[in-house]
Design an enzyme around this catalytic site. Structure first.
Site, mmCIF file in Angstrom:
data_model
loop_
_atom_site.group_PDB
_atom_site.id
_atom_site.type_symbol
_atom_site.label_atom_id
_atom_site.label_comp_id
_atom_site.label_asym_id
_atom_site.label_seq_id
_atom_site.Cartn_x
_atom_site.Cartn_y
_atom_site.Cartn_z
ATOM 1 N N SER A 8 0.848 -1.198 0.000
ATOM 2 C CA SER A 8 0.000 0.000 0.000
ATOM 3 C C SER A 8 0.874 1.235 0.000
ATOM 4 O O SER A 8 1.655 1.460 0.933
ATOM 5 C CB SER A 8 -0.894 0.005 1.240
ATOM 6 O OG SER A 8 -1.371 1.329 1.449
ATOM 7 N N HIS A 33 -1.444 -1.451 -4.076
ATOM 8 C CA HIS A 33 -2.695 -1.079 -3.404
ATOM 9 C C HIS A 33 -2.737 0.442 -3.229
ATOM 10 O O HIS A 33 -1.812 1.037 -2.682
ATOM 11 C CB HIS A 33 -2.747 -1.789 -2.050
ATOM 12 C CG HIS A 33 -4.018 -1.610 -1.294
ATOM 13 N ND1 HIS A 33 -5.149 -2.362 -1.540
ATOM 14 C CD2 HIS A 33 -4.346 -0.767 -0.286
ATOM 15 C CE1 HIS A 33 -6.108 -1.999 -0.710
ATOM 16 N NE2 HIS A 33 -5.653 -1.021 0.061
ATOM 17 N N ASP A 35 -4.867 3.603 -1.743
ATOM 18 C CA ASP A 35 -5.907 3.965 -0.770
ATOM 19 C C ASP A 35 -6.467 5.343 -1.070
ATOM 20 O O ASP A 35 -5.783 6.355 -0.912
ATOM 21 C CB ASP A 35 -5.316 3.935 0.644
ATOM 22 C CG ASP A 35 -5.062 2.511 1.109
ATOM 23 O OD1 ASP A 35 -6.020 1.719 1.092
ATOM 24 O OD2 ASP A 35 -3.914 2.196 1.465
ATOM 25 N N MET A 37 -9.061 8.150 -0.054
ATOM 26 C CA MET A 37 -9.836 8.591 1.121
ATOM 27 C C MET A 37 -10.376 9.991 0.882
ATOM 28 O O MET A 37 -9.691 10.835 0.291
ATOM 29 C CB MET A 37 -8.935 8.611 2.358
ATOM 30 C CG MET A 37 -8.252 7.279 2.628
ATOM 31 S SD MET A 37 -7.345 7.332 4.176
ATOM 32 C CE MET A 37 -6.523 5.724 4.137
ATOM 33 N N HIS A 66 -8.622 0.974 -3.624
ATOM 34 C CA HIS A 66 -9.496 0.782 -2.461
ATOM 35 C C HIS A 66 -10.189 2.107 -2.179
ATOM 36 O O HIS A 66 -9.561 3.055 -1.715
ATOM 37 C CB HIS A 66 -8.606 0.312 -1.292
ATOM 38 C CG HIS A 66 -9.310 0.194 0.019
ATOM 39 N ND1 HIS A 66 -8.626 0.017 1.212
ATOM 40 C CD2 HIS A 66 -10.625 0.222 0.352
ATOM 41 C CE1 HIS A 66 -9.493 -0.059 2.202
ATOM 42 N NE2 HIS A 66 -10.704 0.074 1.725
ATOM 43 N N MET A 68 -12.263 4.427 -0.135
ATOM 44 C CA MET A 68 -12.830 4.732 1.187
ATOM 45 C C MET A 68 -13.513 6.082 1.057
ATOM 46 O O MET A 68 -13.071 7.089 1.620
ATOM 47 C CB MET A 68 -11.705 4.756 2.237
ATOM 48 C CG MET A 68 -11.230 3.353 2.597
ATOM 49 S SD MET A 68 -9.603 3.358 3.375
ATOM 50 C CE MET A 68 -8.588 3.392 1.916
ATOM 51 N N MET A 137 -11.210 -5.601 6.149
ATOM 52 C CA MET A 137 -10.400 -4.603 6.869
ATOM 53 C C MET A 137 -10.042 -5.182 8.233
ATOM 54 O O MET A 137 -10.916 -5.570 9.003
ATOM 55 C CB MET A 137 -11.189 -3.307 7.087
ATOM 56 C CG MET A 137 -11.349 -2.406 5.881
ATOM 57 S SD MET A 137 -9.844 -2.004 4.970
ATOM 58 C CE MET A 137 -8.830 -1.230 6.230
ATOM 59 N N ASP A 175 -6.416 -6.233 4.841
ATOM 60 C CA ASP A 175 -5.801 -4.905 4.790
ATOM 61 C C ASP A 175 -5.804 -4.269 6.178
ATOM 62 O O ASP A 175 -6.864 -4.040 6.757
ATOM 63 C CB ASP A 175 -6.618 -4.045 3.806
ATOM 64 C CG ASP A 175 -6.048 -2.646 3.598
ATOM 65 O OD1 ASP A 175 -4.950 -2.360 4.105
ATOM 66 O OD2 ASP A 175 -6.732 -1.856 2.906
HETATM 67 C C1 DX5 Z 1 -6.060 1.774 5.917
HETATM 68 C C2 DX5 Z 1 -5.712 1.440 4.486
HETATM 69 C C3 DX5 Z 1 -4.620 0.480 4.373
HETATM 70 C C4 DX5 Z 1 -3.319 0.928 4.944
HETATM 71 C C5 DX5 Z 1 -2.616 -0.266 5.461
HETATM 72 O O1 DX5 Z 1 -7.175 2.590 5.948
HETATM 73 O O2 DX5 Z 1 -6.825 0.908 3.800
HETATM 74 O O3 DX5 Z 1 -4.447 0.023 3.035
HETATM 75 O O4 DX5 Z 1 -2.479 1.556 4.020
HETATM 76 O O5 DX5 Z 1 -1.469 0.166 6.078
HETATM 77 P P1 DX5 Z 1 -0.729 -0.714 7.171
HETATM 78 O O6 DX5 Z 1 -0.257 -1.952 6.494
HETATM 79 O O7 DX5 Z 1 0.359 0.189 7.598
HETATM 80 O O8 DX5 Z 1 -1.733 -1.011 8.264
HETATM 81 ZN ZN ZN Z 2 -6.442 -0.128 1.804
#
Ligand code: DX5
Ligand code: ZN
Length: 228
Positions: A8, A33, A35, A37, A66, A68, A137, A175
């Protein structure tokens, strides 16, 4: 069972994402990956379609996006146009999950559903035959570097069972807080895609961290066939 490693980039240096992806690739990463947000569904803001498009230009690895974000339907086309290979949406964000998954798949993109830690596996039961993957998650989403919630291991096994009962071999992805210490247990429970941010990009040697994670993840499989 095959294991895929999905670093990620949330924990990478945002001023040097190209180099971060190249380092993950050098370590044998299978996916990248991403993320996304929105500061609304989760209390953090990250990146959008232009960054996905920029990453798509510099890596051959599939981009695992992903979402969010509230109302993900509004953005599916833009992430598909940007080059996403997979898009996952949170079950908590969309009232018309069946339609949303159909939209993602109609763009030739793999469609995934994500469950927050407090969301029941049963919320998936009516779409278990229609998903290309399920993302469990293992932390509350929003930030990297958190600790894996222990109950996630049993939840992965419950999701795997639900998919199997629906006759769907779609992989389970996990994740949040994934590291060398818990990777084997997650794989044993049925996870086939491991997302890792801090464990990869927080390490001094990124390619070695990817290789180390794969080695740890594959340990129970090797033991079972007498190689470990
Ligand atoms: C959290 C994200 C993850 C995050 C994971 O909201 O969806 O993908 O980057 O990071 P680590 O592996 O550091 O928990
Ligand atoms: Zn993620």
């Amino acid at each position: 069972m095959s294991v895929r490693i999905a670093p990620s980039i949330l924990s990478a240096d945002f001023a040097a994402l190209g180099a971060a992806v190249a380092a993950a690739e050098a370590g044998g990463a299978d996916l990248i990956h991403v993320d996304v947000m929105d500061g609304h569904f989760v209390p953090n803001l990250t990146i959008g379609p232009p960054v996905v498009a920029a990453l798509h230009r510099v890596t051959g690895l599939p981009l695992d996006v992903h979402l969010m974000i509230t109302d993900p339907d509004r953005y599916i086309d833009r992430f598909a146009d940007a080059g996403a290979a997979a898009i996952s949406v949170h079950v908590e964000t969309t009232p018309h999950l069946h339609r949303t998954l159909g939209h993602v798949r109609s763009r030739g993109v793999r469609a995934g559903v994500v469950l927050n830690p407090a969301t029941a596996v049963s919320t998936l039961s009516e779409v278990a035959g229609e998903v290309d993957f399920v993302l469990v998650m293992s932390v509350d989403p929003g930030f990297g570097g958190q600790t894996l919630i222990p109950g996630s291991v049993a939840k992965i096994a419950r999701v795997r069972r639900l998919l199997d009962e629906a006759g769907n071999r779609a992989p389970v992805e996990v994740d949040g807080g994934v590291d060398r210490g818990n990777a084997a247990r997650l794989v044993e429970a049925g996870a086939e895609i491991l997302v890792a941010g801090a464990a990869v990009f927080g390490a001094p040697d990124v390619p070695a961290a990817v290789r180390g994670l794969r080695e740890a993840a594959c340990a129970p499989v090797a033991a079972a066939v007498g190689e470990g």
